[in-house]
Design an enzyme around this catalytic site. Structure first.
Site, short mmCIF file in Angstrom:
data_model
loop_
_atom_site.label_atom_id
_atom_site.label_comp_id
_atom_site.label_asym_id
_atom_site.label_seq_id
_atom_site.Cartn_x
_atom_site.Cartn_y
_atom_site.Cartn_z
N ALA A 364 -61.23 15.30 97.06
CA ALA A 364 -61.43 16.63 97.64
C ALA A 364 -61.62 17.62 96.49
O ALA A 364 -62.60 17.53 95.77
CB ALA A 364 -60.25 17.01 98.53
N GLU A 365 -60.72 18.58 96.32
CA GLU A 365 -60.79 19.56 95.24
C GLU A 365 -62.14 20.29 95.22
O GLU A 365 -62.66 20.64 94.16
CB GLU A 365 -60.52 18.88 93.89
CG GLU A 365 -59.14 18.23 93.81
CD GLU A 365 -58.91 17.45 92.52
OE1 GLU A 365 -59.79 17.46 91.65
OE2 GLU A 365 -57.84 16.82 92.39
#
Length: 403
Positions: A364-365
């Protein structure tokens, strides 16, 4: 809490970072004689009366009143133009829906391309990482979070690669790196005061991004243990059992997954009694980074900036914003779907359909939002640049109908 920023690409114009100053108040012990104590107490009371009051408690109801619906008139204008484009009836499929969504969020029926997509990554450490709920060893959790933050600030990581590829820029907001939240299976993540302060920080960041002209915001989060916290919030907000919202996160084995399930279960027990108080729920089982991201999302909705959600952490915060302002999902789009069960559960609750499915990307991030950004940019570009039958000088089909 400090806000730092990385620009990707370097040539893009950037908004000024929001400077957050933390004030530390030093205390001094004074021993007074009985003769002077009364006079001193009177003077102290007078000084306290003259001292400026701190910020008022957040009134979420008043904030919710500022969250309006997207512009339906602008949507109608663009629908009319799309119906006249020199393409087969409904030939652009869901891309037409995305273009109409953008028109409503922008309040302008004249289609225009996306030029300032902005990823804002909130960073923080989580006390629950000490339980071994991540592929990262507990004793290395804080060091890994700090290293990831540094990597993103330097333009690295998957978010940096995709941001350069798709013409987006990245900002990192250090909310609580190096100062982990409480271990939420047995203690509060943060105090109410810390939670409200972080919530206000997120609102200030959203204001800064809106003022800078960002036309799409992609909020994200980095921090070991974040998916565990998101699973807790998702379980409480959707009413599902711990095992139904707990995924493999960073790729944990069966033993770590069972520890993670137990932590989520215990934290959910602590969160359920305060389900009706969003700020208290964040203080109990969220943390300062989750509070900041939630405040960011709410203020982005208030400022009428389109939002493209990232992964399980941002969707958990989006559910909290939905409980504060029920219209908020109308301003949100879901990026790529991750294999985390809490992600799907949250999107179902928000009635959002992901733009990209079937790739099972765990990273993600900001990555999951950026993977879907080309779809949104394509919708905006096609609605902007495609000619109508009249403009192109092509006869409109006699038997044309909308499918």
């Amino acid at each position: 809490m400090n806000a730092s920023e990385n620009t990707t690409p370097e040539s893009a114009e950037q908004p000024e970072p929001v400077e957050v100053v933390e004030a530390a108040v030093e205390t001094e012990t004074v021993i007074e004689t009985s003769d002077s104590a009364a006079d001193s107490a009177t003077e102290s009371a007078a000084e306290s009366a003259d001292a400026p009051a701190g910020p008022e408690p957040l009134n979420l109801d008043k904030l919710a009143d500022q969250a309006d619906r997207p512009d339906e008139e602008a949507r109608g204008v663009l629908r009319t133009r799309l119906a006249e484009l020199a393409v087969p009836a409904a030939g652009l499929g869901r891309l037409e829906e995305l273009a109409v969504w953008l028109a409503g969020a922008r309040g302008d029926g004249r289609a225009r391309p996306i030029e300032r997509a902005r990823v804002v990554v909130f960073a923080g450490d989580h006390g629950v990482a000490a339980l071994g709920v991540s592929a990262t060893a507990p004793e290395q959790a804080q060091a890994v979070t700090a290293a990831r933050v540094k990597q993103i600030e330097d333009g690295g990581g998957a978010v940096g690669v995709l941001a350069r590829l798709h013409g987006a820029t990245v900002r990192v907001v250090d909310v609580s790196v190096g100062t982990p939240s409480g271990r939420i299976d047995r203690e509060d993540a943060a105090t109410r005061e810390e939670t409200e302060e972080a919530f206000r920080l997120g609102m200030a960041i959203a204001d800064a991004e809106a003022d800078s002209g960002a036309d799409v915001l992609i909020p994200a989060m980095v921090g070991v243990g974040g998916s565990t916290v998101a699973s807790v919030l998702s379980g409480v907000l959707t009413g599902k059992d711990a095992a139904a919202v707990t995924g493999r996160g960073s790729g944990v084995d069966d033993a770590a997954w069972m520890r993670k399930c137990a932590a989520v279960r215990d934290a959910m027990r602590r969160g359920r009694p305060v389900l009706g108080d969003q700020m208290e729920l964040l203080a109990k089982v969220g943390g300062r980074d989750f509070a900041a991201l939630t405040g960011f999302l709410l203020q982005a909705v208030i400022r009428r900036v389109p939002v493209l959600l990232d992964g399980v952490t941002t969707t958990a915060c989006a559910m909290l914003v939905q409980r504060i302002a029920y219209r908020s999902p109308q301003w949100l789009l879901a990026g790529a779907l991750s294999p985390e069960p809490a992600h799907k559960a949250a999107l179902d609750r928000l009635s959002l359909e992901p733009l990209v499915e079937g790739y099972d990307v765990r990273q993600a991030e900001g990555t999951l939002g950026l993977l879907a950004l080309p779809m949104l940019k394509a919708a905006a570009a096609l609605a902007t640049e495609l000619a109508t039958f009249g403009e192109a000088g092509i006869p409109e089909p006699v038997l044309r109908s909308r499918v």
